[in-house]
Design a protein around this motif. Structure first.
Motif, mmCIF file in Angstrom:
data_model
loop_
_atom_site.group_PDB
_atom_site.id
_atom_site.type_symbol
_atom_site.label_atom_id
_atom_site.label_comp_id
_atom_site.label_asym_id
_atom_site.label_seq_id
_atom_site.Cartn_x
_atom_site.Cartn_y
_atom_site.Cartn_z
ATOM 1 N N ASP A 170 -12.048 17.851 -6.755
ATOM 2 C CA ASP A 170 -11.245 16.808 -6.854
ATOM 3 C C ASP A 170 -11.991 15.810 -6.096
ATOM 4 O O ASP A 170 -11.361 15.307 -4.840
ATOM 5 N N VAL A 171 -13.113 14.921 -6.097
ATOM 6 C CA VAL A 171 -13.524 14.050 -5.363
ATOM 7 C C VAL A 171 -13.235 12.819 -5.602
ATOM 8 O O VAL A 171 -13.657 11.891 -6.228
ATOM 9 N N LYS A 172 -12.019 12.476 -4.682
ATOM 10 C CA LYS A 172 -11.213 11.281 -4.990
ATOM 11 C C LYS A 172 -10.651 10.807 -3.755
ATOM 12 O O LYS A 172 -10.103 11.805 -3.035
ATOM 13 N N SER A 173 -10.247 9.489 -3.681
ATOM 14 C CA SER A 173 -9.497 9.043 -2.461
ATOM 15 C C SER A 173 -8.172 9.163 -2.542
ATOM 16 O O SER A 173 -7.392 9.020 -3.808
ATOM 17 N N GLN A 174 -7.434 9.429 -1.507
ATOM 18 C CA GLN A 174 -5.808 9.208 -1.578
ATOM 19 C C GLN A 174 -5.925 7.802 -1.408
ATOM 20 O O GLN A 174 -6.584 6.850 -1.091
ATOM 21 N N SER A 175 -4.712 7.239 -1.955
ATOM 22 C CA SER A 175 -4.048 5.725 -1.805
ATOM 23 C C SER A 175 -3.295 5.604 -0.333
ATOM 24 O O SER A 175 -2.308 6.192 -0.294
ATOM 25 N N PHE A 176 -3.849 4.693 0.497
ATOM 26 C CA PHE A 176 -3.002 4.202 1.712
ATOM 27 C C PHE A 176 -2.691 2.931 1.740
ATOM 28 O O PHE A 176 -3.308 2.126 1.353
ATOM 29 N N LYS A 177 -1.641 2.738 2.432
ATOM 30 C CA LYS A 177 -1.210 1.328 2.907
ATOM 31 C C LYS A 177 -1.212 1.221 4.441
ATOM 32 O O LYS A 177 -0.853 2.318 5.151
ATOM 33 N N PHE A 178 -2.014 0.339 5.156
ATOM 34 C CA PHE A 178 -2.162 0.424 6.487
ATOM 35 C C PHE A 178 -1.333 -1.022 6.986
ATOM 36 O O PHE A 178 -2.180 -1.708 7.945
ATOM 37 N N ASP A 179 -0.236 -1.199 6.472
ATOM 38 C CA ASP A 179 0.436 -2.554 7.037
ATOM 39 C C ASP A 179 -0.213 -3.790 6.664
ATOM 40 O O ASP A 179 -0.192 -4.588 7.610
ATOM 41 N N GLY A 180 -1.318 -3.498 5.757
ATOM 42 C CA GLY A 180 -2.164 -4.838 5.432
ATOM 43 C C GLY A 180 -3.353 -5.015 5.972
ATOM 44 O O GLY A 180 -4.218 -5.869 5.538
ATOM 45 N N LEU A 181 -3.480 -4.245 6.983
ATOM 46 C CA LEU A 181 -4.841 -4.199 7.720
ATOM 47 C C LEU A 181 -6.073 -4.060 6.541
ATOM 48 O O LEU A 181 -6.977 -4.413 6.813
ATOM 49 N N GLU A 182 -5.652 -3.027 5.562
ATOM 50 C CA GLU A 182 -6.833 -2.736 4.626
ATOM 51 C C GLU A 182 -7.279 -3.861 3.621
ATOM 52 O O GLU A 182 -8.115 -3.627 3.040
ATOM 53 N N ASN A 183 -6.406 -5.030 3.624
ATOM 54 C CA ASN A 183 -6.794 -5.892 2.693
ATOM 55 C C ASN A 183 -7.572 -7.211 3.217
ATOM 56 O O ASN A 183 -8.094 -8.078 2.499
ATOM 57 N N GLU A 184 -7.751 -7.030 4.645
ATOM 58 C CA GLU A 184 -8.560 -8.157 5.010
ATOM 59 C C GLU A 184 -10.211 -7.678 5.244
ATOM 60 O O GLU A 184 -10.532 -6.620 4.931
ATOM 61 N N GLU A 207 -13.334 -6.683 5.327
ATOM 62 C CA GLU A 207 -14.135 -5.548 4.672
ATOM 63 C C GLU A 207 -13.269 -5.096 3.443
ATOM 64 O O GLU A 207 -13.995 -4.647 2.143
ATOM 65 N N GLY A 208 -12.003 -4.853 3.466
ATOM 66 C CA GLY A 208 -11.158 -4.626 2.480
ATOM 67 C C GLY A 208 -11.346 -5.579 1.128
ATOM 68 O O GLY A 208 -11.044 -5.196 0.022
ATOM 69 N N ALA A 209 -11.478 -6.653 1.374
ATOM 70 C CA ALA A 209 -11.523 -7.735 0.440
ATOM 71 C C ALA A 209 -12.896 -7.795 -0.348
ATOM 72 O O ALA A 209 -12.857 -8.149 -1.763
ATOM 73 N N PHE A 210 -13.825 -7.240 0.353
ATOM 74 C CA PHE A 210 -15.171 -7.420 -0.251
ATOM 75 C C PHE A 210 -15.655 -5.968 -0.852
ATOM 76 O O PHE A 210 -16.566 -5.790 -1.562
ATOM 77 N N ARG A 211 -15.105 -4.844 -0.187
ATOM 78 C CA ARG A 211 -15.471 -3.468 -0.812
ATOM 79 C C ARG A 211 -14.321 -2.727 -1.202
ATOM 80 O O ARG A 211 -13.685 -2.227 -0.522
ATOM 81 N N ASP A 212 -14.179 -2.755 -2.620
ATOM 82 C CA ASP A 212 -13.025 -2.235 -3.221
ATOM 83 C C ASP A 212 -12.984 -0.619 -2.815
ATOM 84 O O ASP A 212 -13.815 0.024 -3.114
ATOM 85 N N GLY A 213 -11.655 -0.230 -2.413
ATOM 86 C CA GLY A 213 -11.399 1.213 -2.361
ATOM 87 C C GLY A 213 -12.055 1.783 -0.993
ATOM 88 O O GLY A 213 -11.628 2.856 -0.930
ATOM 89 N N HIS A 214 -12.658 0.959 -0.030
ATOM 90 C CA HIS A 214 -13.365 1.389 1.080
ATOM 91 C C HIS A 214 -12.416 2.203 1.906
ATOM 92 O O HIS A 214 -12.721 3.240 2.213
#
Length: 283
Positions: free
Chosen positions: A104-118, A120-127
């Motif tokens: 099962d080569v896939k990522s979990q889904s995380f929320k990092f209090d919005g840090l993930e949206n800024e 690199e997160g905005a330019f690299r989908d799912g990173h």
């Protein structure tokens, strides 16, 4: 130097260390090691009894599959380089994709209090889902007392600290200063893929950051950003993807400076098809 490809074999060694109360420092890498990685390993050894270095090109954090395929894989050279630091206090964990992910080569889904949206997160989908997945898994396997990350990937560092906080993981995450070449270019495994011409101009990134830091003392974030964008337009061999001045804690772009907050400038640029990132503390 012991090199493990299987987590079950590594776990027996880890459990032995834990039984003897030996402190474990952990340096996660994707291989193609350089002096920047070695500085992290040296820091880990200075604060722990043993250092575990993982060498794993994690497929779930690449949004560009071509980049994944081209990423250098140099395990034999990596081990030889680590031996120059220590032959008996470093353990290498170089797992296969199956050993980490199974079928099962896939990522979990995380929320990092919005840090993930800024940034690199905005330019690299799912990173950052990929980063969170692999780091959490490695922490569970290696059970380190301390883990060491370079500040070149400052957003990643903040996200991993948040990962540990949200999941109540018993590991101290330590950020280490950016290791640079003599001309200022931030050390990166990607640097080996730069053409001769791109390597010559790449230090322009750090030079621009240093100038931006000076300007930020008297000018607004908007003015500094506009100045950086103009500078890159004069440099045809480098293409600016983003330049952002952000709050160190939230990583949100600055609208108005405050003497009560700390800021960093973040940059991503392409040298041909090689993507380079860097950052600098502003106050």
């Amino acid at each position: 130097m012991k090199v493990f490809h299987n987590k079950s074999q590594l776990s027996k060694i880890i459990d032995g260390f834990k039984a003897k109360n030996r402190a474990i420092g952990f340096v996660p890498t994707m291989g193609a090691l350089h002096e920047g990685h070695l500085s992290l390993v040296e820091k880990a050894l200075s604060e722990n009894n043993v250092a575990v270095v993982s060498v794993f090109v994690n497929p779930t954090q690449f949004d560009n599959q071509e980049d994944l395929v081209k990423y250098p894989r140099t395990l034999e050279a990596d081990v030889a380089l680590l031996k120059t630091v220590s032959d008996d206090k470093i353990i290498v964990y170089a797992p296969t994709v199956d050993d980490i992910y199974g079928d099962d080569v896939k990522s979990q889904s995380f929320k990092f209090d919005g840090l993930e949206n800024e940034m690199e997160g905005a330019f690299r989908d799912g990173h950052f889902d990929g980063v969170g997945t692999i780091v959490k898994r490695l922490f569970e396997i290696i059970k380190p007392n301390r883990a060491y990350f370079g500040e070149k990937d400052f957003q990643q560092l903040q996200i991993i600290k948040k990962l540990v906080e949200l999941n109540h993981m018993p590991v101290k995450v330590i950020g280490c200063p950016i290791h640079r070449a003599d001309d200022g270019l931030a050390m990166s495994s990607r640097n080996t893929r730069l053409t001769e011409n791109h390597r010559k101009v790449a230090p322009f990134i750090y030079e621009t950051l240093k100038s931006a830091k000076i300007k930020f003392g008297t000018k607004s974030a908007k003015n500094v950003t506009e100045w950086v964008e103009k500078q890159f337009k004069k440099q045809p061999l480098l293409e600016l993807e983003y330049f952002i001045i952000a709050d160190t804690d939230t990583l949100k772009p600055v609208k108005r400076k405050s003497t009560k907050k700390t800021y960093r400038a973040f940059i991503a640029a392409y040298a041909g098809d090689i993507r380079l990132i860097d950052n600098i503390a502003l106050n």
